[in-house]
Design a protein around this motif. Structure first.
Motif, PDB file in Angstrom:
ATOM      1  N   ARG A   1       0.899  -1.161   0.000  1.00  0.00           N
ATOM      2  CA  ARG A   1       0.000   0.000   0.000  1.00  0.00           C
ATOM      3  C   ARG A   1       0.925   1.196   0.000  1.00  0.00           C
ATOM      4  N   GLY A   2       1.015   1.826  -1.129  1.00  0.00           N
ATOM      5  CA  GLY A   2       1.997   2.882  -1.311  1.00  0.00           C
ATOM      6  C   GLY A   2       3.110   2.350  -2.197  1.00  0.00           C
TER       7      GLY A   2
ATOM      8  N   GLU B   1       9.426   0.121   6.044  1.00  0.00           N
ATOM      9  CA  GLU B   1       9.508   1.508   5.606  1.00  0.00           C
ATOM     10  C   GLU B   1      10.850   2.094   6.029  1.00  0.00           C
TER      11      GLU B   1
ATOM     12  N   PRO C   1      11.936   6.691  -0.223  1.00  0.00           N
ATOM     13  CA  PRO C   1      10.500   6.645  -0.513  1.00  0.00           C
ATOM     14  C   PRO C   1      10.068   5.441  -1.366  1.00  0.00           C
TER      15      PRO C   1
ATOM     16  N   ASN D   1       9.739   2.185  -0.399  1.00  0.00           N
ATOM     17  CA  ASN D   1       8.980   1.148   0.303  1.00  0.00           C
ATOM     18  C   ASN D   1       8.117   1.760   1.390  1.00  0.00           C
ATOM     19  N   SER D   2       6.847   1.414   1.381  1.00  0.00           N
ATOM     20  CA  SER D   2       5.933   1.929   2.401  1.00  0.00           C
ATOM     21  C   SER D   2       6.007   1.106   3.681  1.00  0.00           C
TER      22      SER D   2
ATOM     23  N   LYS E   1       1.936  -4.160   8.837  1.00  0.00           N
ATOM     24  CA  LYS E   1       3.080  -3.248   8.823  1.00  0.00           C
ATOM     25  C   LYS E   1       4.321  -4.049   9.134  1.00  0.00           C
TER      26      LYS E   1
END
Length: 168
Positions: A83-84, A123, A128, A130-131, A163
Motif C-alpha cells: 500500500r503505497g 519503511e 521513498p 517502500n511503504s 506493517k
C-alpha cells in the motif's frame, strides 16, 4: 478479511445441489507470538501464514472425486501487495494433498506457508521506495483437466493490512 470461493453454489433446499468453500483460519504467526495473530511483523525474522479452509455441500464428493483423478494437490500461495510505493511479490507456496477418494460432504484442509526473514522490506523514512505496509492475499487453487467448462476450484482471502517493522 474478505473470503471468496469458486464454485459457489449455495443450497436452496434440503435436496438441492450445492458446493461452497470458506476459509476458516487465516493468521500470521511469529515466534515468539503475542496473541493469536500479528499485524505488525518483524521483517528480520521468518513468520508463518496459517491457512485452513473447507469445502461443503452435497456436490463435494462428486466434484473432488472427479478432480482428484488428475489433480493431486491444492496449491496454496501467499502474496504481498504494498500500500503505497514498492513492488508486489509472492511470499511462498505449498502443495496440500487433495486426499481421498472417498470424500464426504464436508472436507477440511490446512496449510502453513513459512515466509523467510527479510522478504518484506520495512519503511525507510529516507527512502521513498517502500511503504512497509502490505495487503496480504492467500489463494487455494485446485486445477481441473475436465474440459472447456471451468471446474477449477479457487478460494481467495485478503488479510487486514500489515506493517513490517524491525524492532531494532
Amino acid at each position: 478479511m474478505s473470503n471468496n470461493f469458486d464454485p459457489n453454489i449455495p443450497s436452496t433446499g434440503p435436496n438441492s445441489p450445492s458446493i461452497e468453500g470458506a476459509f476458516t483460519t487465516i493468521r500470521i504467526a511469529e515466534q515468539p507470538a503475542l496473541g493469536k495473530s500479528n499485524l505488525v511483523i518483524n521483517g528480520g525474522k521468518s513468520f508463518d501464514i496459517d491457512v485452513a479452509w473447507h469445502i461443503t455441500g452435497n456436490l463435494t464428493p462428486l466434484w473432488l472425486t472427479a478432480l482428484s483423478v488428475d489433480t493431486k494437490n491444492w496449491v496454496v500461495t501467499a502474496y504481498a501487495n504494498p500500500r503505497g510505493p514498492g513492488n508486489g511479490l509472492t511470499l511462498g507456496s505449498v502443495d496440500v494433498p487433495i486426499a481421498g477418494p472417498p470424500f464426504t460432504d464436508n472436507v477440511a484442509y490446512n496449510a502453513k506457508i513459512t515466509v523467510p526473514a527479510n522478504t518484506l522490506p520495512e519503511e525507510d523514512p529516507g527512502n521513498p521506495q517502500n511503504s512497509g505496509v502490505y495487503q496480504l492475499t492467500v489463494t487455494a487453487f485446485l486445477d481441473s483437466d475436465l474440459g472447456a467448462v471451468g471446474f477449477d476450484m479457487m478460494g481467495v482471502a485478503d488479510f487486514p493490512l500489515v506493517k513490517v517493522e524491525n524492532p531494532i
